[in-house]
Write a protein that holds these residues in place. Structure first.
Motif, PDB file in Angstrom:
ATOM      1  N   THR A   1       0.844  -1.196   0.000  1.00 24.06           N
ATOM      2  CA  THR A   1       0.000   0.000   0.000  1.00 24.06           C
ATOM      3  C   THR A   1       0.881   1.248   0.000  1.00 24.06           C
ATOM      4  O   THR A   1       0.680   2.178  -0.791  1.00 24.06           O
ATOM      5  CB  THR A   1      -0.921   0.009   1.242  1.00 24.06           C
TER       6      THR A   1
ATOM      7  N   VAL B   1       1.462   4.179  -2.839  1.00 21.54           N
ATOM      8  CA  VAL B   1       1.225   5.605  -2.570  1.00 21.54           C
ATOM      9  C   VAL B   1       2.430   6.444  -3.026  1.00 21.54           C
ATOM     10  O   VAL B   1       2.268   7.504  -3.640  1.00 21.54           O
ATOM     11  CB  VAL B   1       0.934   5.820  -1.063  1.00 21.54           C
TER      12      VAL B   1
ATOM     13  N   VAL C   1      -4.294  12.197  -1.604  1.00 24.68           N
ATOM     14  CA  VAL C   1      -3.490  11.030  -1.229  1.00 24.68           C
ATOM     15  C   VAL C   1      -2.920  11.210   0.179  1.00 24.68           C
ATOM     16  O   VAL C   1      -2.936  10.285   0.998  1.00 24.68           O
ATOM     17  CB  VAL C   1      -2.358  10.815  -2.257  1.00 24.68           C
TER      18      VAL C   1
ATOM     19  N   ALA D   1      -3.979   8.211   2.569  1.00 18.98           N
ATOM     20  CA  ALA D   1      -3.026   7.098   2.635  1.00 18.98           C
ATOM     21  C   ALA D   1      -2.849   6.579   4.071  1.00 18.98           C
ATOM     22  O   ALA D   1      -2.887   5.357   4.293  1.00 18.98           O
ATOM     23  CB  ALA D   1      -1.683   7.508   2.028  1.00 18.98           C
TER      24      ALA D   1
ATOM     25  N   VAL E   1      -7.662   6.747  -2.733  1.00 20.96           N
ATOM     26  CA  VAL E   1      -6.299   6.460  -3.198  1.00 20.96           C
ATOM     27  C   VAL E   1      -6.337   5.751  -4.550  1.00 20.96           C
ATOM     28  O   VAL E   1      -5.524   6.028  -5.440  1.00 20.96           O
ATOM     29  CB  VAL E   1      -5.527   5.635  -2.143  1.00 20.96           C
TER      30      VAL E   1
END
Lengths: 392, 392
Positions: free
Chosen positions: A189, A193, A225, A229, A245
């Protein structure tokens, strides 16, 4: 603002349960026999592969499967896919997964209708004149390949990693269901990002004047973001955070944030050399490089970097010393990435100071005398930035 | 965020001198015999028509022309265009001008391949199953039709104005050259700006939660328009200002600013009744209605309206009285439109208080019991907003 062209013909279907639409969409875009292309076990374990197959069955669409795509997708599997397409009369490609599976599917789609070797197209030595139509089901927001014209493939025999950019690489449709990203590990993840943010940053830092429209769009997607995030990491099944996202990842790289301006891309290029040598995850090379690159580029670019600091990270503008504002913005960017568990130094990445001359040389060989455009980097500039990554 | 679908297949070519690309683009998208469709004399006087014809000639593409499109384009000319297409074997439509010429071209493209009456499609009574491919050269940033799926036509015999929304209405390509807008009169520039901002505002004010990505994109495009619209009026040949507003006009209405949220559109609907009765310019009806509509919707929507005020108009947030911040934002919006020479009242528009019951009734008849969604408006709410427009 420079003259520009932009083309985004992908049909996006975004939201919960949308993978059940696959069969209908393949049909809409003319497919009757599909090669489903995916990576490892998660697509199987999660039941996604089965759901997609059921959707194709319900639409009366024949299908065969080819799994096994690895990160940094290899040409070997692409050749295997091309053989299947030719042998089975496949007329539609379906990539399921993250950037690797979809990029690999794009290369298969190109090779399936090409008489020669697809690698010649990826090397820029043969014209890219046609491809099978392709759709995708995204499971990892990062590369933006679901809406982009690019595909990066590694030729494991020749030790080369090459990207192709062509409208033939654009998916006919892309299914984006944020729920499919709930089970992503925190590391993936976070690296996704960093990649999304880097796609914007590589466009944002430019010397082209009068690009206010796209500046503000860039800042908007970055702010989104930055807001969501951390929520994705702390609440992996928070739909709204995953949705924000995921859509940001598409917007970041479908081309519209860079319209009318010269883009940079030196951080991606320097990062590719790190990946090549240490097999580092792409996003992690970017979180290490970008803050140092911004510091290196600061002289002469104080106002643009201050604009980034003020508008994206809410720094207070120091009108007497804009460079202080710029540096504060870089600090906040580093702190943000660190908070996501991303590395900021060569040491954390496992990269070695003694390899710097080699990497700087390869960067020059692969991208020409100057890397990037915001501050065009000579071999010694690249080396200097790598050295900055070794500090502290 | 709601589930959504978005599709923007138009190929945009933006910048100086781009009208010379027309022939190449028609060819790329499969045209061999084109109907050029345009409005009045400005396209002829400016030399644009000749440049486009030369570009088609150079590409070896045959063409015939049909001018005469009026604002609020009429079905009579559409029928004439359809006859030409069928008689001459036209396979591609080219709209040159503002929203009226392009909307009219879209209707001709639909009717040219339909056995029945195109008006039945626009009335929603016949399926929209096909259309000739269409390209456009834009000269007035306002309606966003160059990148949208819609076309609005007035049937002058039936006194009806109806819009069709379909992917068949999407142009294959759109040429946007900001230089072509230098000669626009101030009034048309200003009305175009109001229309562009209204397309965003109609999407921005929603009750759908968690739409941060598109909120920020909306705010970005609005800020750009607010920055550059006055420059367009004071320096009509300022390329960068014209470019920013032109691209903003496309972004405002190609669908992406509204993804995942319920949109409103009541101001457009109330405005259409004003245009129907007084032939008012579309943008001018919006500058009158929207501020009052926002005031009427304020109770219960203080925070969203305050967000607009803070993020778009840089108002300081009054955390104790967010409604004061919201009202300050509405004041700034009104002041901005007034500074562009746009009307804010019925009196300036030439609209009459005694017609309010009729217009409110027509609004209900055309759009159902409730107009809009942010605050669903009954007939008496619509009348109340019209009455607010009569004050001072």
């Amino acid at each position: 603002m420079r003259n520009f062209e932009i083309y985004n013909p992908t049909y996006f279907v975004f939201g919960r349960d949308t993978q059940g639409r696959t069969g209908e969409l393949v049909k809409r875009f003319g497919g009757s026999k599909v090669l489903i292309h995916y990576g490892g076990g998660s697509v199987v374990r999660s039941g996604l592969l089965r759901q997609v197959e059921e959707s194709l069955d319900a639409a009366g669409i024949a299908h065969v499967s080819l799994g096994g795509v690895q990160p940094n997708p290899r040409s070997g599997l692409v050749y295997e896919g091309i053989d299947i397409c030719k042998r089975e009369g496949i007329d539609f490609l379906l990539g399921i997964g993250g950037g690797s599976a979809i990029d690999s599917a794009k290369a298969i789609a190109a090779g399936a209708v090409f008489d020669g070797d697809f690698w010649d197209i990826w090397m820029g030595e043969a014209p890219y004149a046609n491809a099978l139509p392709l759709g995708c089901v995204l499971t990892l927001p990062a590369t933006g390949t679901e809406g982009s014209n690019s595909s990066v493939i590694t030729n494991e025999k020749l030790h080369l990693k090459r990207g192709s950019s062509s409208d033939f690489n654009r998916p006919r449709f892309a299914i984006l269901n944020p729920e499919l990203t709930y089970t992503l590990p925190a590391w993936h993840t976070a690296c996704g990002v960093a990649d999304i943010m880097a796609h914007i940053i590589e466009r944002y830092f430019t010397n082209t004047p009068d690009v206010d429209v796209s500046d503000r769009l860039c800042e908007s997607v970055l702010q989104t973001v930055i807001k969501y995030a951390p929520v994705c990491l702390h609440e992996p099944d928070n739909y709204e955070a995953r949705a924000a996202v995921m859509w940001a990842g598409t917007l970041a790289h479908n081309g519209q944030l860079g319209v009318g301006r010269q883009e940079d891309w030196s951080s991606h290029q320097m990062g590719h050399e790190l990946s090549a040598l240490y097999d580092s995850t792409h996003g992690a090379t970017l979180s290490v490089l970008i803050p140092h690159w911004l510091r290196y580029c600061l002289p002469g670019h104080e106002m643009r970097e201050a604009q980034f600091a003020v508008r994206v990270f809410d720094c207070e503008m120091d009108f007497e010393h804009p460079e202080r504002t710029a540096l504060e913005g870089i600090e906040r960017l580093s702190a943000f990435w660190k908070s996501l568990g991303l590395p900021l130094t060569f040491a954390e990445l496992g990269a070695k100071e003694e390899d710097i001359p080699l990497m700087a040389k390869k960067c020059k060989r692969n991208y020409g005398t100057h890397t990037g455009a915001f501050r065009p980097l000579l071999e010694e500039d690249v080396a200097a930035i790598y050295h900055m990554c070794c500090e502290k």
